[in-house]
Structures are given as structure tokens and as C-alpha cells.
Write an enzyme that holds these catalytic residues in place. Structure first.
Site, PDB file in Angstrom:
ATOM      1  N   ASP A  29      -1.834   2.387   1.769  1.00  0.00           N
ATOM      2  CA  ASP A  29      -0.990   2.238   2.956  1.00  0.00           C
ATOM      3  C   ASP A  29      -1.153   3.244   4.125  1.00  0.00           C
ATOM      4  O   ASP A  29      -1.021   4.636   3.655  1.00  0.00           O
ATOM      5  CB  ASP A  29       0.215   1.930   3.002  1.00  0.00           C
ATOM      6  CG  ASP A  29       1.244   1.242   4.033  1.00  0.00           C
ATOM      7  OD1 ASP A  29       1.209   1.938   4.986  1.00  0.00           O
ATOM      8  OD2 ASP A  29       1.889  -0.041   3.960  1.00  0.00           O
ATOM      9  N   ILE A  30      -1.503   3.118   5.307  1.00  0.00           N
ATOM     10  CA  ILE A  30      -1.816   4.217   6.145  1.00  0.00           C
ATOM     11  C   ILE A  30      -0.562   5.067   6.749  1.00  0.00           C
ATOM     12  O   ILE A  30      -0.491   5.982   7.202  1.00  0.00           O
ATOM     13  CB  ILE A  30      -2.285   3.919   7.372  1.00  0.00           C
ATOM     14  CG1 ILE A  30      -3.286   4.985   8.120  1.00  0.00           C
ATOM     15  CG2 ILE A  30      -1.457   3.219   8.609  1.00  0.00           C
ATOM     16  CD1 ILE A  30      -4.337   5.321   7.240  1.00  0.00           C
ATOM     17  N   HIS A  92       0.188  -9.644   1.677  1.00  0.00           N
ATOM     18  CA  HIS A  92       0.150  -8.276   0.789  1.00  0.00           C
ATOM     19  C   HIS A  92       1.375  -7.929   0.161  1.00  0.00           C
ATOM     20  O   HIS A  92       2.310  -8.449   0.455  1.00  0.00           O
ATOM     21  CB  HIS A  92      -0.529  -7.136   1.927  1.00  0.00           C
ATOM     22  CG  HIS A  92       0.792  -7.075   3.194  1.00  0.00           C
ATOM     23  ND1 HIS A  92       0.564  -7.801   4.183  1.00  0.00           N
ATOM     24  CD2 HIS A  92       1.740  -6.144   3.256  1.00  0.00           C
ATOM     25  CE1 HIS A  92       1.857  -7.361   5.015  1.00  0.00           C
ATOM     26  NE2 HIS A  92       2.171  -6.482   4.288  1.00  0.00           N
ATOM     27  N   HIS A  94       3.192  -4.622  -1.536  1.00  0.00           N
ATOM     28  CA  HIS A  94       3.062  -3.011  -1.440  1.00  0.00           C
ATOM     29  C   HIS A  94       3.595  -2.577  -2.961  1.00  0.00           C
ATOM     30  O   HIS A  94       4.395  -3.074  -3.478  1.00  0.00           O
ATOM     31  CB  HIS A  94       4.352  -2.503  -0.795  1.00  0.00           C
ATOM     32  CG  HIS A  94       4.297  -2.849   0.942  1.00  0.00           C
ATOM     33  ND1 HIS A  94       4.042  -1.939   1.996  1.00  0.00           N
ATOM     34  CD2 HIS A  94       4.407  -3.946   1.550  1.00  0.00           C
ATOM     35  CE1 HIS A  94       4.177  -2.303   2.996  1.00  0.00           C
ATOM     36  NE2 HIS A  94       4.523  -3.834   2.875  1.00  0.00           N
TER      37      HIS A  94
HETATM   38  P1  AMP Z   1       4.668  -5.445   6.537  1.00  0.00           P
HETATM   39  O1  AMP Z   1       3.683  -6.357   7.237  1.00  0.00           O
HETATM   40  O2  AMP Z   1       5.941  -5.168   7.346  1.00  0.00           O
HETATM   41  O3  AMP Z   1       4.464  -5.305   4.982  1.00  0.00           O
HETATM   42  O4  AMP Z   1       3.859  -4.055   6.707  1.00  0.00           O
HETATM   43  C1  AMP Z   1       2.582  -3.801   7.209  1.00  0.00           C
HETATM   44  C2  AMP Z   1       1.868  -2.645   6.331  1.00  0.00           C
HETATM   45  O5  AMP Z   1       0.901  -2.472   6.599  1.00  0.00           O
HETATM   46  C3  AMP Z   1       2.518  -1.328   7.032  1.00  0.00           C
HETATM   47  O6  AMP Z   1       3.288  -0.480   5.878  1.00  0.00           O
HETATM   48  C4  AMP Z   1       1.394  -0.501   7.490  1.00  0.00           C
HETATM   49  O7  AMP Z   1       1.659   0.741   7.572  1.00  0.00           O
HETATM   50  C5  AMP Z   1       0.348  -1.211   6.874  1.00  0.00           C
HETATM   51  N1  AMP Z   1      -1.088  -0.853   7.540  1.00  0.00           N
HETATM   52  C6  AMP Z   1      -1.054  -1.429   8.907  1.00  0.00           C
HETATM   53  N2  AMP Z   1      -2.323  -1.310   9.145  1.00  0.00           N
HETATM   54  C7  AMP Z   1      -3.075  -0.656   8.259  1.00  0.00           C
HETATM   55  C8  AMP Z   1      -4.397   0.049   8.193  1.00  0.00           C
HETATM   56  N3  AMP Z   1      -5.008  -0.028   9.063  1.00  0.00           N
HETATM   57  N4  AMP Z   1      -4.497   0.622   7.005  1.00  0.00           N
HETATM   58  C9  AMP Z   1      -3.760   0.805   6.090  1.00  0.00           C
HETATM   59  N5  AMP Z   1      -2.292   0.254   6.102  1.00  0.00           N
HETATM   60  C10 AMP Z   1      -2.093  -0.522   7.260  1.00  0.00           C
END
Ligand code: AMP
Length: 127
Positions: A29-30, A92, A94
Site C-alpha cells: 500500500d502506497i 481488495h 488490506h
Molecule cells: P480503501 O478503498 O479505503 O480500502 O483504500 C484504498 C487503498 O489503496 C488505500 O490504502 C490507498 O493508500 C491504496 N492505494 C491507492 N492507490 C494506490 C497505488 N497506486 N499503489 C498502492 N496503493 C494504493
């Protein structure tokens, strides 16, 4: 239009990849909440996890299980699971290696070099 995660799977957007098989993909995760914060995604792009066909859902959760054990082994920390999905409409899970200072939504600031070092530590190589 493909999701940002589908673009990552297709190599159109860079990521710190740690795992891939025919149905699933995992990367750091970024905006990590803990060191090693990983996202596991299905290659089949759906918004919500419960929209996945059973076969893809089972593949996703199999990778979640496998990588949770892997992260625990590599980092010596229990792996927490979190499903939110309000920001990116591509299912996704986490994976959060537990850190007692962890707070939901609080992000660590890592340099590209630190991300790469973690990626190398966590890259999954079948034994
Ligand atoms: P959520 O949809 O609330 O579960 O959050 C989406 C997750 O995706 C967040 O923790 C972001 O930091 C992560 N995220 C979004 N874009 C990227 C990316 N390009 N690379 C890695 N993680 C990402």
C-alpha cells in the site's frame, strides 16, 4: 475504464509487487499504516469482494491466508485483515502486520528506498 489496480496489474502504473499468480496480485500500500502494509487483489475487477464469483473469491482468500503467514514469518508480527473499499472500486484486502503503535488511518512516511527494501524483504518466493 479500468481501475487503478487493474492498471497496476497490467504494469501501466508502477507498484511494489510482492506476489502474483493467475488470479491474484499483491503489492505494498502506497500509504502504509504499518510496515509491510499489503493489498491483495483479484485480477477479476469487481468493486465489492462479495461480487466475486466463488472461484475468484476462494483464490483471493487463499492468497490472503498464504501471504498473512508469509508476512508473519518475515516480520514476526501478527497480520491483521481489513476490508474498506471506499476509495478504490476494485475489491481488495488490506494485510497489516500488527504494530502496537498502529492507528487506523494514520500513515507512515516512507522513501522509495524504504519501500523497495520492504518489498525485497516481503517478496514471496515459493519454496
Ligand atoms: P480503501 O478503498 O479505503 O480500502 O483504500 C484504498 C487503498 O489503496 C488505500 O490504502 C490507498 O493508500 C491504496 N492505494 C491507492 N492507490 C494506490 C497505488 N497506486 N499503489 C498502492 N496503493 C494504493
Amino acid at each position: 475504464m479500468p481501475s487503478i489496480f487493474t492498471k497496476i496489474i497490467n504494469g501501466e502504473i508502477p507498484c511494489y509487487k510482492i506476489y502474483e499468480d493467475d488470479k491474484t496480485f499483491a503489492f505494498l500500500d502506497i500509504n502504509p499504516e504499518t510496515k509491510g502494509h499489503t493489498l491483495v487483489i483479484p485480477k477479476n475487477e469487481v468493486d465489492k469482494i462479495y461480487e466475486l464469483p466463488d472461484e475468484d473469491y476462494e483464490a483471493l482468500m487463499s492468497t490472503v491466508k498464504k501471504l498473512s503467514k508469509h508476512l508473519e514469518k518475515k516480520l514476526g508480527a501478527r497480520t491483521l485483515w481489513k476490508v474498506i473499499g471506499t476509495d478504490v472500486p476494485h475489491a481488495h484486502v488490506h494485510l497489516l502486520p500488527y504494530d502496537e503503535t498502529w492507528e487506523h488511518g494514520r500513515n507512515l512516511k516512507l522513501t522509495p528506498e524504504e519501500f523497495e527494501e520492504i518489498r525485497q524483504t516481503l517478496e514471496y518466493k515459493p519454496e
